[in-house]
Scaffold this active site. Structure first.
Site, short mmCIF file in Angstrom:
data_model
loop_
_atom_site.label_atom_id
_atom_site.label_comp_id
_atom_site.label_asym_id
_atom_site.label_seq_id
_atom_site.Cartn_x
_atom_site.Cartn_y
_atom_site.Cartn_z
CB CYS A 230 -0.94 -0.01 1.21
SG CYS A 230 -2.06 -1.43 1.22
CG HIS B 136 -3.47 3.18 0.99
ND1 HIS B 136 -3.76 2.62 -0.24
CD2 HIS B 136 -3.63 2.18 1.91
CE1 HIS B 136 -4.09 1.35 -0.07
NE2 HIS B 136 -4.03 1.07 1.21
CG ASN C 3 -6.73 -1.32 -0.15
OD1 ASN C 3 -5.90 -0.95 -0.98
ND2 ASN C 3 -6.40 -1.60 1.10
#
Length: 332
Positions: A114, A259, A289
């Site tokens: 991430c 993020h 995500n």
């Protein structure tokens, strides 16, 4: 002083929309449960018969090049962030080079999950500042849907992760651009969010394809409570670190692009920084995500919507597997 500047942004997401209601037909879950815990309403899944990580990245790249009024031939280095490469090796950087019809330029692969895009951005920033390269393509792209455990056992991760690609083009500038980047990690928590296999540290007999019957260790394992607990702390730390390093305050941030891990995390950070809704960009509701792709997709959308303007102060921040966390402060 020589700076690096983002001159173009692009993104690509697959056509197939996967809603929470659809997931509830194959997993013991429902829209309310997913929305309450993650903020996600839908996500995109690639078609593995025609989509690849590299060709999704190429589509995002071409949008970024068009916006920057550049061509593929202008690119002289690639930094590619992904944890879902098309092959175990080589990395997807060289496959993207091939997709773009380029020859012999370097391609570097980053595997920081991430935090990958900010890590990649930091690497490109240093190459530009040193004068080694003039035009660098930085990409974050993921195809996670093909590796998700689509059972009730895996629902905590199945409802979160999705596919997509985002790209940024960096060039040198005499004006301020990327002001600073800040990178961190803590490997003590590596197994709190990871995929164990195919790993190399196994007895030979456990790695032979004809003997692999249990594929459990090929799925994402996530301790959601630990990830959330660490994320809210590290996000704040690394954002404040970037501001302090540049003698700035949170009040000077025009747009925070976090993020897209969990809407609750983003809302917590927004509350702590006392930022208005229009000062934080979230699109996890639509895309889930997308790991290394989430920040560049969000930046590309925000720019396209006119939410990133000249001279704006942008703050990027990420936290994820490793644990790793990172931030970047950018004068647009």
């Amino acid at each position: 002083m020589r700076y690096s500047k983002i001159v173009g942004l692009g993104h690509h997401v697959p056509e197939t929309v996967i809603t929470n209601d659809y997931l509830s037909t194959i997993i013991d879950t429902n829209d309310d449960w997913i929305t309450e815990r993650t903020g996600i309403k839908e996500r995109r899944y690639a078609d593995p018969t025609k989509d690849t990580v590299a060709n999704m990245a190429a589509k995002a790249t071409r949008m970024a090049l068009e916006r920057a009024k550049l061509t593929e031939k202008d690119i002289d280095f690639i930094v590619f962030a992904t944890i879902t490469p098309d092959y175990f090796f080589p990395g997807s950087g060289v496959l993207l080079q091939r997709e773009l019809g380029l020859e012999s330029i370097g391609a570097l692969d980053i595997r920081n999950a991430c935090s990958g895009f900010i890590y990649a951005l930091s690497v490109a920033d240093q190459f530009i500042k040193s004068g080694m390269y003039k035009t660098i393509l930085v990409v974050g792209a993921e195809m996670q849907s093909t590796a998700i455990d689509m059972t009730t056992r895996g629902r905590n991760t199945a409802v979160i992760f999705a596919d997509g690609a985002g790209a940024a083009i960096l060039q040198p500038s005499e004006k301020q651009g990327i002001l600073s980047t800040h990178l961190h990690s803590d490997g003590r928590f590596a197994e709190e969010l990871y995929v164990r296999d195919p790993g190399s540290s196994r007895p030979r007999e456990e790695r032979q394809p004809d003997q692999i019957l249990d594929t459990t260790h090929f799925k994402v394992v996530m301790n959601g409570n630990q990830v959330f607990k660490h994320a809210v702390v590290r996000f704040m730390e690394v954002i404040n670190e970037a501001l302090t390093a540049n003698n700035m305050t949170k009040d000077q941030i025009d747009l925070l692009v976090p993020h897209q891990a969990n809407l609750r995390i983003s809302q917590y950070i927004q509350e702590k920084l006392a930022l208005r809704d229009d000062q934080v960009y979230n699109n996890i509701m639509r895309y889930g995500n997308t790991t290394a792709a989430s920040i560049p997709i969000a930046m590309s959308e925000a720019w396209g919507e006119g939410k990133i303007k000249e001279n704006d102060l942008l703050c990027l921040a990420a936290f994820g597997s490793g644990f790793t966390w990172a931030s970047a402060l950018i004068r647009w």
